[in-house]
Design an enzyme around this catalytic site. Structure first.
Site, mmCIF file in Angstrom:
data_model
loop_
_atom_site.group_PDB
_atom_site.id
_atom_site.type_symbol
_atom_site.label_atom_id
_atom_site.label_comp_id
_atom_site.label_asym_id
_atom_site.label_seq_id
_atom_site.Cartn_x
_atom_site.Cartn_y
_atom_site.Cartn_z
ATOM 1 N N TYR A 65 32.215 48.349 46.024
ATOM 2 C CA TYR A 65 32.010 48.974 47.334
ATOM 3 C C TYR A 65 30.472 49.624 47.285
ATOM 4 C CZ TYR A 65 36.967 47.956 47.994
ATOM 5 O OH TYR A 65 38.033 47.252 48.355
ATOM 6 N N HIS A 123 40.045 44.411 39.819
ATOM 7 C CA HIS A 123 40.188 44.216 41.284
ATOM 8 C C HIS A 123 40.404 42.805 41.870
ATOM 9 C CE1 HIS A 123 36.875 45.614 44.892
ATOM 10 N NE2 HIS A 123 37.891 44.620 45.215
#
Ligand SMILES: NC(=O)c1ccc[n+]([C@@H]2O[C@H](COP(=O)([O-])OP(=O)(O)OC[C@H]3O[C@@H](n4cnc5c(N)ncnc54)[C@H](OP(=O)(O)O)[C@@H]3O)[C@@H](O)[C@H]2O)c1
Length: 290
Positions: A65, A123
């Site tokens: 992110y 992830h």
């Protein structure tokens, strides 16, 4: 129940003390978290800080992110004690090989300016790196005290079976896309059979739920918005947590307040009849979904 932090006004304490947690392998995961994907720079710092001041106690970030520095900064700005915040970060799927995995976690902690996170996740799975290798690295991070708990994201049932039944890793959750417009029944059943929570990402179908007329009609019955109905539908399910993102403070607060709506069987039937094939996140490297 979570312990209220010192210095928080009384009405915020009520919100905090009413926030339920899901327990899993010693982790106490607040059922409602604040998602930070796409939030950047000063806006991210301000929103993270504001979310904590409102009563959120669970933050979701990731190396990918590009905002770990800002999330750490917002946490410190909130004035809360570190132990009162449940923080997740994730290792991107291109960095799962042994050695690189460890470097990736060091970099994340350096950006967050923290000695540990509460939950460290893979992830996305990566077929190029054996699961035994990436899960061993994940467990090593826990043993080293760099994370309190470990988890995975975007794992299908086949991958979970390897992790849970063969490797026997103490996975505290699987974070996957789940909302009123996406069926996750097979995955949910498997996770429930192993007492592993599902953390729902894109819980508002990236905002689509907010404009749905069925949800809006249910909301009118309860003095709530369509988005709040969508969130409460998730939070009512055993073993499910949700991490909505909101850039507006009214939405941050509305999502927190969604916990207190009471949906009935008629509402749940109407939600069950919505289309359930609207997946928002499906990159080329995704596994075969259940
Ligand atoms: N593990 C993974 O692979 C993965 C993938 C995707 C996401 N995630 C995590 O999940 C989090 C949430 O997913 P997401 O951000 O993609 O989607 P989301 O939370 O489903 O939806 C966010 C959208 O909903 C809007 N919204 C929020 N609250 C609202 C409300 N009360 N009323 C009306 N609209 C509202 C937001 O608008 P505004 O922002 O304009 O307020 C934003 O456009 C991410 O931030 C990230 O932390 C994880």
């Amino acid at each position: 129940m979570l312990r209220p932090a010192r210095g928080i006004p009384r009405h915020f304490m009520e919100v905090i003390t009413r926030m339920d947690v899901i327990e899993s392998h010693g982790a106490r995961i607040p059922i409602l978290g604040f998602g930070t994907m796409t939030l950047k720079e000063d806006v991210c710092v301000r929103l993270v800080e504001a979310s904590l001041k409102l009563g959120y106690r669970h933050l979701d970030t990731a190396q990918m992110y590009g905002n770990e520095r800002e999330v750490g900064s917002g946490m410190r700005g909130s004035g809360l004690k570190r132990e009162d915040i449940f923080l997740t970060t994730k290792v991107w799927f291109t960095r799962l090989a042994s050695g690189d995995f460890e470097r990736s976690v060091d970099e994340s902690l350096e950006r967050l300016a923290l000695p540990w996170v509460d939950l460290l996740m893979i992830h996305w799975p990566n077929t190029q790196v054996p699961l035994s290798e990436s899960i061993a690295s994940l467990c090593k991070m826990k043993k080293a005290g760099l994370t309190r708990h470990i988890g995975v994201a975007n794992f299908n049932i086949a991958l979970l079976k390897t992790v849970v039944e063969e490797i026997k890793a103490p996975i505290a959750c699987n974070q996957v896309e789940y909302h009123v417009m996406l069926d996750q029944t097979p995955l949910r059943k498997y996770l429930a059979s192993k007492a592993i929570p599902l953390v729902a990402y894109c819980p508002l179908a990236q905002g689509r739920a907010a404009g749905d007329p069925t949800l809006a009609a249910i909301g009118r019955k309860h003095g709530a918005s369509a988005a709040q109905v969508a969130l409460k539908w998730l939070l009512d399910q055993d073993g499910v947590a949700a991490i909505p993102k909101a850039s507006r403070s009214e939405s941050q607060r509305a999502n927190l307040d969604a916990q207190h709506i009471g949906l009935d069987d008629e509402d749940r039937q109407a939600i069950a009849a919505l289309p359930k094939d609207r997946r928002c996140v499906n990159p080329g490297f995704a596994p075969v979904w259940d």
